[in-house]
Each structure stands twice: as C-alpha cells, then as structure tokens.
Design an enzyme around this catalytic site. Structure first.
Site, mmCIF file in Angstrom:
data_model
loop_
_atom_site.group_PDB
_atom_site.id
_atom_site.type_symbol
_atom_site.label_atom_id
_atom_site.label_comp_id
_atom_site.label_asym_id
_atom_site.label_seq_id
_atom_site.Cartn_x
_atom_site.Cartn_y
_atom_site.Cartn_z
ATOM 1 N N GLY A 246 45.479 12.821 -47.372
ATOM 2 C CA GLY A 246 44.485 11.937 -46.784
ATOM 3 C C GLY A 246 44.885 11.165 -45.556
ATOM 4 O O GLY A 246 44.021 10.579 -44.896
ATOM 5 N N GLU A 288 50.060 15.614 -51.198
ATOM 6 C CA GLU A 288 49.411 16.834 -50.718
ATOM 7 C C GLU A 288 48.863 16.645 -49.308
ATOM 8 O O GLU A 288 47.650 16.680 -49.102
ATOM 9 C CB GLU A 288 48.242 17.193 -51.641
ATOM 10 C CG GLU A 288 48.604 17.413 -53.081
ATOM 11 C CD GLU A 288 47.358 17.416 -53.983
ATOM 12 O OE1 GLU A 288 46.228 17.303 -53.486
ATOM 13 O OE2 GLU A 288 47.549 17.530 -55.197
ATOM 14 N N PRO A 289 49.714 16.434 -48.331
ATOM 15 C CA PRO A 289 49.201 16.195 -46.981
ATOM 16 C C PRO A 289 48.780 17.489 -46.288
ATOM 17 O O PRO A 289 49.443 18.516 -46.411
ATOM 18 C CB PRO A 289 50.418 15.600 -46.266
ATOM 19 C CG PRO A 289 51.589 16.220 -46.964
ATOM 20 C CD PRO A 289 51.180 16.420 -48.393
ATOM 21 N N GLY A 290 47.679 17.439 -45.576
ATOM 22 C CA GLY A 290 47.238 18.599 -44.810
ATOM 23 C C GLY A 290 47.124 18.248 -43.336
ATOM 24 O O GLY A 290 47.971 18.579 -42.509
ATOM 25 N N ARG A 328 34.204 21.006 -36.325
ATOM 26 C CA ARG A 328 34.306 19.593 -36.719
ATOM 27 C C ARG A 328 33.355 18.666 -35.949
ATOM 28 O O ARG A 328 32.743 17.791 -36.555
ATOM 29 C CB ARG A 328 35.749 19.107 -36.583
ATOM 30 C CG ARG A 328 36.706 19.790 -37.582
ATOM 31 C CD ARG A 328 38.093 19.171 -37.553
ATOM 32 N NE ARG A 328 38.096 17.801 -38.008
ATOM 33 C CZ ARG A 328 38.143 16.742 -37.241
ATOM 34 N NH1 ARG A 328 38.254 16.875 -35.932
ATOM 35 N NH2 ARG A 328 38.121 15.534 -37.745
ATOM 36 N N TYR A 332 30.956 16.720 -38.593
ATOM 37 C CA TYR A 332 30.979 15.286 -38.856
ATOM 38 C C TYR A 332 31.276 14.440 -37.614
ATOM 39 O O TYR A 332 31.986 13.450 -37.683
ATOM 40 C CB TYR A 332 31.903 14.887 -40.018
ATOM 41 C CG TYR A 332 33.053 15.803 -40.370
ATOM 42 C CD1 TYR A 332 33.066 16.440 -41.599
ATOM 43 C CD2 TYR A 332 34.108 16.017 -39.500
ATOM 44 C CE1 TYR A 332 34.113 17.279 -41.949
ATOM 45 C CE2 TYR A 332 35.147 16.844 -39.845
ATOM 46 C CZ TYR A 332 35.145 17.470 -41.084
ATOM 47 O OH TYR A 332 36.170 18.289 -41.420
ATOM 48 N N CYS A 359 25.236 29.848 -29.371
ATOM 49 C CA CYS A 359 23.811 29.706 -29.100
ATOM 50 C C CYS A 359 23.180 28.683 -30.037
ATOM 51 O O CYS A 359 22.353 29.017 -30.887
ATOM 52 C CB CYS A 359 23.153 31.075 -29.233
ATOM 53 S SG CYS A 359 21.669 31.166 -28.261
ATOM 54 N N TYR A 388 41.696 21.836 -39.941
ATOM 55 C CA TYR A 388 40.273 21.992 -40.265
ATOM 56 C C TYR A 388 39.465 22.522 -39.080
ATOM 57 O O TYR A 388 38.289 22.220 -38.939
ATOM 58 C CB TYR A 388 39.683 20.666 -40.773
ATOM 59 C CG TYR A 388 40.410 20.141 -41.990
ATOM 60 C CD1 TYR A 388 40.292 20.792 -43.222
ATOM 61 C CD2 TYR A 388 41.253 19.037 -41.914
ATOM 62 C CE1 TYR A 388 40.978 20.340 -44.342
ATOM 63 C CE2 TYR A 388 41.942 18.576 -43.024
ATOM 64 C CZ TYR A 388 41.802 19.227 -44.239
ATOM 65 O OH TYR A 388 42.478 18.778 -45.344
HETATM 66 N N1 PLP Z 1 44.420 17.528 -51.684
HETATM 67 C C1 PLP Z 1 43.126 17.806 -51.955
HETATM 68 C C2 PLP Z 1 42.727 17.996 -53.370
HETATM 69 C C3 PLP Z 1 42.174 17.912 -50.940
HETATM 70 O O1 PLP Z 1 40.907 18.192 -51.215
HETATM 71 C C4 PLP Z 1 42.612 17.703 -49.597
HETATM 72 C C5 PLP Z 1 41.648 17.725 -48.492
HETATM 73 O O2 PLP Z 1 40.673 17.048 -48.452
HETATM 74 C C6 PLP Z 1 43.957 17.439 -49.349
HETATM 75 C C7 PLP Z 1 44.834 17.350 -50.413
HETATM 76 C C8 PLP Z 1 44.486 17.236 -47.970
HETATM 77 O O3 PLP Z 1 43.926 16.141 -47.343
HETATM 78 P P1 PLP Z 1 44.396 15.753 -45.878
HETATM 79 O O4 PLP Z 1 44.244 16.960 -45.021
HETATM 80 O O5 PLP Z 1 43.479 14.668 -45.470
HETATM 81 O O6 PLP Z 1 45.807 15.300 -45.973
#
Ligand code: PLP
Length: 439
Positions: A246, A288-290, A328, A332, A359, A388
């Site tokens: 997050g 769980e960083p993305g 994106r 949003y 288009c 994303y």
């Molecule tokens: N974990 C879960 C379950 C998610 O759904 C997400 C994305 O929303 C993430 C981790 C990664 O979130 P972020 O990319 O904001 O770090």
C-alpha cells in the site's frame, strides 16, 4: 522524486536512466517503450528487507506481482531474496515457472476458483490468503496430501487516505472478512474445523497509494483485538501476520510519500506494540509491496505526433500510446508529470494536454501540463509508470503492447519484445478466413 534513482543527464543534456540515453533507447527500440531501472527495483526491495532485519520473529518481503510481473522481474526477486504475492492462477504459474520457491508465495484474491485453490495446494504455496466461505469449502474439498497453509484475510474497517477505487480496508469492500460484523470470527470458527487447512494467521491489506501511515497502526490494533478474541474463544494464536502493501509513490513533484524505511518502521513498531500490549506472541511478519517497488522504477517513452490547437480552449498534443498501455488516468484520474527527453531541464513554454492515440475521448494521458514547445517526433518520458500500467495493458484498437527494457550500468536489455499483429491473432480461430498472406 518522480524519476528512478539512476536518472541523470547525458553529455548532450538528454534525460538518462541507468546510464542510458532515453532518446537513444526510443530510437533503437521504438515507442511506446517502457524502461525499468534495475537499481531502483533492487534498492526498494533491499529497503523492505532491511526493515525486517530488526523484526525478532522473522518475516518475508512478498512483492505484489499485480503491479507488474515478468520473468525478468522474478529473476530480480530471486536474486534479492524476496518472495511474491500473486492474485491469480496465472500469476502463480508465471512466478513458479520462473523459478520462485512456492513456499515464498502468498496467494490472496476474493474469488479463487477450484482450479486455483488446487494449483496452490499442489504447489505447496507459503500461504493461501482465504477471502470467502466458499474458499474455505474449496480448501475442504481439495485433494491434497499435505495441509494447505492459510491466512484469513480480515477487513479491519479502516479507510486509508487514498482514492476510493484503490481502498480495500473499509467495511464496504469486496475483500476480506469484516471484523465488526462478526463475519471474521465466523470464518475463523469454520476454518478451524477444516482438516485440510493449517491456519497460520491473518492478513490485511488496507489499500494502495497510501501516504498517511497512521492508518496502519489503526488497522493493526483492530486486528490485534480480533486475535485476542480468537485466543479467548478458540485458543487460536496467529503465527503469521501479513500487513499487506500500500505504500504510495510520487507521481508529480507535489507528492511527498513516506519512504520504505518509514513504512517499515511504522508497521514493525505498530505490530510490536499492539501484540505486546495484548500479550500476543510476535508473529512472523509479511509485507506485500507492489507499487513502491516498481512504480518509480519505470518510465514510459512516447513519440509526439499530431497537434490540435483549439483557440481559446486547449491544445492537444497526441502521442503514440495512451490507455492501451496505461489506463490509470482513465481509471482513477491518475496524474503524471511528463518530461521532454531532449531538454529535461528547459522551462515550460506552453500548457498542453497530452492525448493518447486510442479512439476514445477519455484517452488523455496528462491534462494541462507545462512543457517546452513540442515538435513532431520528440520523445516524452512519463515517470512513475512502472506499476499498474503495463500490468493492465490491453490490445484495444488492435494495438500491440509495448516493448520493455531493463537498464543498468549503461546497458539496456530487452525483457519483452514489442507485440506484433501475429501475437494478436495467435488465439483467434482463422478457419475459413481468407488470408492473402497465406494464398
Ligand atoms: N497485497 C494485496 C492483497 C493487494 O491487493 C495489493 C494491491 O492492491 C498489494 C498487496 C500491493 O499493493 P501496493 O501496490 O499498493 O503496494
């Protein structure tokens, strides 16, 4: 800062990343092109790992594949001693085929099907993150020799400071068992009766692009209260706690997100405090960083094409990408801060709106940005495009998806070639279709 860690200027004053001139990369590989700085990805993963070093009960960094997944990225995860968080059978298979240890995989998702649950059980993933009663039934029915290790996904009822569309921790969310409604406890009651399931703990993920870290302690306290109740009712003790991901990133200079270290400090301190205060043993901690791993690492390059000036209204400058490679802004209202690659430090000369090539009227990449006067063929860099965007890319308007290069130490390697029309037609059934090429 919006640019990758290795961003700089060439002798000619062009924008560079990883020691590579972005203009040259665009000329060599074509546009749209996604350029990822390897150093930025590694730096962020290392910062997350370092944040866990001081955590006495151990833990793991599980990169959230949904932000961007490719074999080249999985290789970096393995090299950096990180695991992965997948949300579909497809992501699971890509990660496993690319050599990730299944025990370092976590698998959330609100509607996994029987095949996905079976695949996770068969692979022996680290944790299946259980999100519905139906999923408990699927685990119960899964033919597996070993018990499935699971976490219950909880919805702590906390709304973080982010766009509603990427907020997940509030009660009104499709994700997780609500704590305040009693559904989480009912799910725990049931989970503990399932012989196939080894319930190891709980999981939360409150949302994405979060700047105010205060939501984490708030949510952790709610989860810890739930665990006190779970201990009282069932003697259940969570060995593992996932705090989710997050952490936000800067998309423009106005954004000032916390650093990874600050995030990890808040998470570890709040979990440590909340568990100690309730006399709960410290759990193994997962994050769980993305976005914060790959977002700032990626820069999208586009070529400038048509220009449309509407006197007194607006000037549109169109580029050769848009919602097909980055939805994106349309999804949003995401904002970006584009840079002219040949003159990154030149002051803005006009306010323009950068339109995509698709288009759809809403295919606008950046609204009202100030840039030097653009010429046809100029290359524009859109920083912070690593998360994303490609992961959600489509073939809308029968457009091949972009190539991807990873850059490091002055070297650029293609990790995904540009799609072709043959790629687009590969899954189509061509029986009875007259193909001039074949005749
Ligand atoms: N974990 C879960 C379950 C998610 O759904 C997400 C994305 O929303 C993430 C981790 C990664 O979130 P972020 O990319 O904001 O770090």
């Amino acid at each position: 800062m919006v640019l990758p860690d290795s961003a700089g200027r060439t002798a000619a004053g062009h924008l560079s990343v990883g020691g590579c001139d972005l203009g040259e990369l665009a000329a060599r590989h074509g546009t749209p092109l996604y350029v990822y700085c390897e150093a930025t990805i590694r730096n962020r993963l290392r910062a997350y790992r370092a944040g866990l070093d001081a955590w006495p009960a151990g833990g793991d960094v599980l990169y959230a594949a949904k932000a961007y997944l490719s074999p080249a990225l999985v290789r970096i995860l393995v090299e950096e001693d990180c695991g992965v968080d997948v949300v579909s059978g497809g992501e699971l298979e890509v990660a496993l085929r690319c050599g990730l240890d299944p025990r370092r995989v976590s698998f959330p998702g609100n509607n996994k099907d029987a095949g996905e649950v079976a695949a996770a059980a068969h692979a022996g993933v680290g944790h299946l993150v259980i999100d519905s009663e139906r999923e408990l039934d699927l685990v119960n029915g899964a033919a597996t020799d070993t018990r499935v290790r699971g976490l219950l996904r909880l919805s702590p009822g906390v709304k973080p400071d982010t766009h509603d569309y990427i907020s997940t921790g509030q009660l009104d969310s499709k994700f997780g068992f609500g704590i305040e409604t009693g559904q989480a406890m009912a799910a725990l009651d049931k989970a503990l009766t399932i012989a196939n399931l080894e319930l190891r703990g709980v999981h939360m993920h409150i949302g994405s692009q979060i700047f105010n870290l205060g939501s984490y302690p708030e949510a952790v306290n709610v989860v810890a209260d739930f665990l006190v109740e779970a201990r009282r009712k069932h003697g259940f003790v969570a060995q593992t706690f996932s705090a989710g991901g997050g952490l936000g990133i800067a998309y423009t200079d106005d954004d000032e997100p916390p650093t990874v270290s600050e995030f990890m400090r808040v998470v570890t301190e709040s979990v440590g405090r909340a568990f100690a205060a309730r006399d709960l043993p410290l759990p193994t901690l997962l994050v769980e960083p993305g976005r914060s791993v790959v977002g700032s690492a990626g820069v999208a390059l586009y070529s400038v094409g048509a220009r449309k000036e509407i006197p007194g209204v607006r000037t549109y400058v169109a580029v050769d990408g848009g919602m097909g490679d980055n939805i994106r802004p349309k999804l949003y209202g995401a904002r970006y801060q584009p840079i002219l690659v040949r003159a990154p430090d030149s002051p803005g000369e006009e306010v323009i709106t950068i339109a995509g090539r698709y288009c759809e009227s809403t295919d606008i990449l950046v609204r009202d940005c100030s840039l030097p006067t653009l010429r046809e063929g100029d290359i524009i860099a859109v920083p912070a495009a690593g998360a994303y965007s490609l992961a959600m890319a489509s073939n809308y308007n029968a457009s091949p998806r972009p190539a991807v290069v990873f850059v490091s130490g002055g070297e650029a390697r293609v990790v995904r070639r540009r799609e072709t029309i043959d790629d687009l037609l590969r899954s189509e059934v061509m029986d009875g279709v007259h193909s001039p090429a074949a005749s």
